[in-house]
Each structure stands twice: as structure tokens, then as C-alpha cells.
Design an enzyme around this catalytic site. Structure first.
Site, PDB file in Angstrom:
ATOM      1  N   ASP A  82       0.989  -7.714  -2.619  1.00 34.46           N
ATOM      2  CA  ASP A  82       0.476  -6.371  -2.894  1.00 34.46           C
ATOM      3  C   ASP A  82       0.328  -6.148  -4.407  1.00 34.46           C
ATOM      4  O   ASP A  82       1.200  -6.567  -5.183  1.00 34.46           O
ATOM      5  CB  ASP A  82       1.482  -5.361  -2.311  1.00 34.46           C
ATOM      6  CG  ASP A  82       0.903  -3.970  -2.146  1.00 34.46           C
ATOM      7  OD1 ASP A  82      -0.325  -3.847  -2.012  1.00 34.46           O
ATOM      8  OD2 ASP A  82       1.699  -3.004  -2.129  1.00 34.46           O
ATOM      9  N   HIS A  83      -0.752  -5.514  -4.811  1.00 36.95           N
ATOM     10  CA  HIS A  83      -0.943  -5.080  -6.212  1.00 36.95           C
ATOM     11  C   HIS A  83      -0.587  -6.118  -7.274  1.00 36.95           C
ATOM     12  O   HIS A  83       0.249  -5.852  -8.151  1.00 36.95           O
ATOM     13  CB  HIS A  83      -0.113  -3.829  -6.507  1.00 36.95           C
ATOM     14  CG  HIS A  83      -0.693  -2.584  -5.915  1.00 36.95           C
ATOM     15  ND1 HIS A  83      -1.830  -1.997  -6.387  1.00 36.95           N
ATOM     16  CD2 HIS A  83      -0.283  -1.829  -4.867  1.00 36.95           C
ATOM     17  CE1 HIS A  83      -2.092  -0.922  -5.654  1.00 36.95           C
ATOM     18  NE2 HIS A  83      -1.186  -0.799  -4.729  1.00 36.95           N
ATOM     19  N   HIS A 181       0.834   6.649  -4.597  1.00 40.13           N
ATOM     20  CA  HIS A 181       2.075   5.890  -4.404  1.00 40.13           C
ATOM     21  C   HIS A 181       3.272   6.791  -4.694  1.00 40.13           C
ATOM     22  O   HIS A 181       3.193   7.672  -5.534  1.00 40.13           O
ATOM     23  CB  HIS A 181       2.122   4.702  -5.363  1.00 40.13           C
ATOM     24  CG  HIS A 181       1.045   3.690  -5.113  1.00 40.13           C
ATOM     25  ND1 HIS A 181       0.222   3.221  -6.088  1.00 40.13           N
ATOM     26  CD2 HIS A 181       0.665   3.087  -3.966  1.00 40.13           C
ATOM     27  CE1 HIS A 181      -0.619   2.338  -5.562  1.00 40.13           C
ATOM     28  NE2 HIS A 181      -0.390   2.241  -4.282  1.00 40.13           N
ATOM     29  N   GLY A 182       4.371   6.527  -4.017  1.00 39.79           N
ATOM     30  CA  GLY A 182       5.577   7.307  -4.268  1.00 39.79           C
ATOM     31  C   GLY A 182       5.740   8.386  -3.216  1.00 39.79           C
ATOM     32  O   GLY A 182       5.368   8.204  -2.060  1.00 39.79           O
ATOM     33  N   ASN A 237      -0.716   1.105   3.919  1.00 33.51           N
ATOM     34  CA  ASN A 237       0.399   0.540   3.166  1.00 33.51           C
ATOM     35  C   ASN A 237       1.566   1.518   3.133  1.00 33.51           C
ATOM     36  O   ASN A 237       1.397   2.684   2.763  1.00 33.51           O
ATOM     37  CB  ASN A 237      -0.039   0.247   1.729  1.00 33.51           C
ATOM     38  CG  ASN A 237      -0.990  -0.924   1.646  1.00 33.51           C
ATOM     39  OD1 ASN A 237      -1.435  -1.471   2.659  1.00 33.51           O
ATOM     40  ND2 ASN A 237      -1.311  -1.328   0.435  1.00 33.51           N
ATOM     41  N   VAL A 238       2.728   1.013   3.509  1.00 36.51           N
ATOM     42  CA  VAL A 238       3.937   1.837   3.499  1.00 36.51           C
ATOM     43  C   VAL A 238       4.998   1.105   2.689  1.00 36.51           C
ATOM     44  O   VAL A 238       5.463   0.040   3.088  1.00 36.51           O
ATOM     45  CB  VAL A 238       4.451   2.082   4.937  1.00 36.51           C
ATOM     46  CG1 VAL A 238       5.704   2.952   4.903  1.00 36.51           C
ATOM     47  CG2 VAL A 238       3.368   2.716   5.803  1.00 36.51           C
TER      48      VAL A 238
HETATM   49 ZN    ZN Z   1      -0.705   0.485  -3.199  1.00 37.89          ZN
END
Ligand code: ZN
Length: 291
Positions: A82-83, A181-182, A237-238
Site C-alpha cells: 500500500d502507498h 486517511h485516519g 482500504n481499511v
Molecule cells: Zn490509502
């Protein structure tokens, strides 16, 4: 059948109007908890690691554990990076057996984003059947070292999205649509459904080619998730929720059993908490029984 890349399962999900959870894990206990939930629910699964835990445990260790668990699981499971902002590390993870790679050059100018993503896509498609995800626009919030000031958040332009997909050859596309995100500050975060719908129409209107990814799943209310799936979201995405679940479960258990020194018991509690959280997500995404 258990080890797969994400593209095929996400094309099926897009056509079937359900979505598949991509759950970020930071250690082996979490990975086991996530897999147990998906097996219980007979749901296809994407396991994700961000760069930091991948480097901490080591990418080869991560892949070895994934393969050991996935090979005996009765459901299809992917391992996704991811990322990752580093082209070289993307390639290294593809080389050792990650089945999906996200190269994130979304903070760079468009042409530079295209160039970096294409380099990773070309590599991944050469070394194997590895699918590649990339992002256009900016998903605000905090994830690992990628910090995006909220003001800077820019949403994906639908026409430019088509150009981006065609020029890079990616398999999965993550357009910025306002998710973050967050942890959301409001119970009903503002999300640009129309934008995702327009992109879905342009990209997949004549037959599903490139499944769409929604980042920032943590805290999205079920009705928002349902609407995002309806307009074309296939991969959710979690991450933050599972990090919090792990820390809270561990903290609570240790606080209540301060004189006990049995790490196995702590791990069991953490695993059960992760499994429960992921099962709830699978129900919201509608992927139960789709494996
Ligand atoms: Zn993400």
C-alpha cells in the site's frame, strides 16, 4: 486458487455490485485474524501492508507468511503493498512475491506521476501476473509518512483519470474523491459520489476494465459505503480501524491482567478483535459468500 492478484476478483466485484476489503496489517497475528474473518465469511480478501511494516518484518518474511497462510485457505487472497512512493521498493516487493503493488506518486506533478507509475507497471507485468494500483489527486489525512495537509487535497479529474489509466497501463485506479486517511472528524464525511460515478462511467461504462479503489475506509458510515459501491467502488482500504483495534485490544487486556506474563493470551485477544472487526466490514461490503 488461494493466491491471486486483485484484478480478477475486483472485476467480478464491480460487476456484482459488491466490494472487497483491503485490510492493512502490521504483524502476523493481525494477518491471521484478517484471514480467519474472510474464511468464516467465505469472502475474497486483499491483505495490505504499508511500507513501514513491510520493511520492519522484511518483505520476504511478509510474503513467506502470506503464502503459508493463503495456500491452505479456501478463499482467494492477495498480498498488496500500500502507498509505496519508492519505485525501487515497489519492484523489490513485486520480485519477492507481493501479488499487487500500489505505486503512489500522486503528490508529484501529473507527468512525473505517469512516468513513475508506468515504470512500475511495466516491471510488474514483465516479472509476473502482478497488478498495479495508482492514485490521482490527493487523499488527505495521514498514513505512515505520507502527510497531506487538508487544504492541499485535490480531487481526481475524470477526463484526466482516463488519460492516466491509458498512459500508465495500471490495473486498479484510486481516484481522490474526498475520502481521507485516519479518523473522520464528522460522523457523515463529505464524499464526492458523483465524481466517482463519472469516472466509473468513463472507465468501465463499456465493460469493466479497471476496478476503482476507495481509500480511507475507516469511519465511513455503511450508507456511504453502499452508495460508493453503487457508483462503482470495488476495493475499500481499511487501515486506521485495524491499528486502533489492535492497540486497544492489547491495552485493555494488559491493563486488566497486569500480573500475567503470557504473550500468547494477548495475541489471542488481539486476533479475535481483528477477526470481529473484519467480519463486520465484510458484511458492510457485501462480499460474504463471494469467494
Ligand atoms: Zn490509502
Amino acid at each position: 486458487m488461494s493466491i491471486e492478484n486483485a484484478k480478477g476478483m475486483l472485476i467480478k466485484a464491480t460487476k456484482g455490485k459488491y466490494a472487497i476489503g483491503a485490510f492493512n496489517i502490521t504483524d502476523i497475528t493481525q494477518m491471521e485474524g484478517v484471514v480467519e474473518a474472510a474464511v468464516n465469511k467465505k469472502a475474497p480478501l486483499i491483505i495490505q501492508t504499508s511500507v513501514e511494516p513491510s520493511k520492519f518484518l522484511g518483505r520476504k518474511v511478509m510474503v513467506a507468511v502470506y503464502r503459508a497462510i493463503a495456500e491452505s485457505a479456501p478463499i482467494p487472497i492477495c498480498l498488496h503493498l500500500d502507498h509505496c512512493t519508492d519505485v525501487a521498493y515497489c519492484k523489490q516487493c513485486a520480485d519477492v512475491g507481493y501479488t499487487n503493488i500500489m505505486i503512489d506518486a500522486s503528490k508529484l506533478p501529473f507527468e512525473e506521476n505517469v512516468r513513475m507509475v508506468k515504470e512500475v507497471t511495466d516491471h510488474c507485468h514483465t516479472v509476473g501476473d502482478i497488478s498495479v494500483e495508482a492514485e490521482l489527486g490527493t487523499v488527505s489525512g495521514v498514513e505512515d509518512q505520507i502527510k497531506v495537509v487538508e487544504d492541499e487535497a485535490q480531487l481526481a479529474n475524470p477526463e484526466q483519470s482516463v488519460e492516466f489509466i491509458e498512459r500508465t497501463g495500471i490495473d486498479l485506479f484510486a481516484p481522490a474523491i474526498g475520502t481521507a486517511h485516519g479518523v473522520y472528524k464528522t460522523k457523515d464525511p463529505k464524499v464526492d459520489f458523483e465524481r466517482l460515478g463519472k469516472i466509473a462511467q468513463l472507465v468501465n461504462g463499456q465493460g469493466v476494465r479497471i476496478p476503482l479503489v476507495v481509500h480511507g475506509g475507516t469511519g465511513l458510515p455503511p450508507h456511504t459505503v453502499a452508495k460508493l459501491i453503487e457508483v462503482g467502488g470495488a476495493k475499500f482500504n481499511v487501515s486506521t480501524e485495524l491499528k486502533r483495534t489492535l492497540i486497544d485490544a492489547k491495552f485493555n487486556y494488559i491493563s486488566e491482567h497486569r500480573d500475567e506474563y503470557n504473550p500468547g493470551k494477548v495475541d489471542k485477544v488481539v486476533k479475535a478483535a481483528i477477526t470481529q472487526a473484519v467480519e463486520q466490514w465484510i458484511d458492510v461490503l457485501g462480499s460474504a459468500g463471494k469467494a
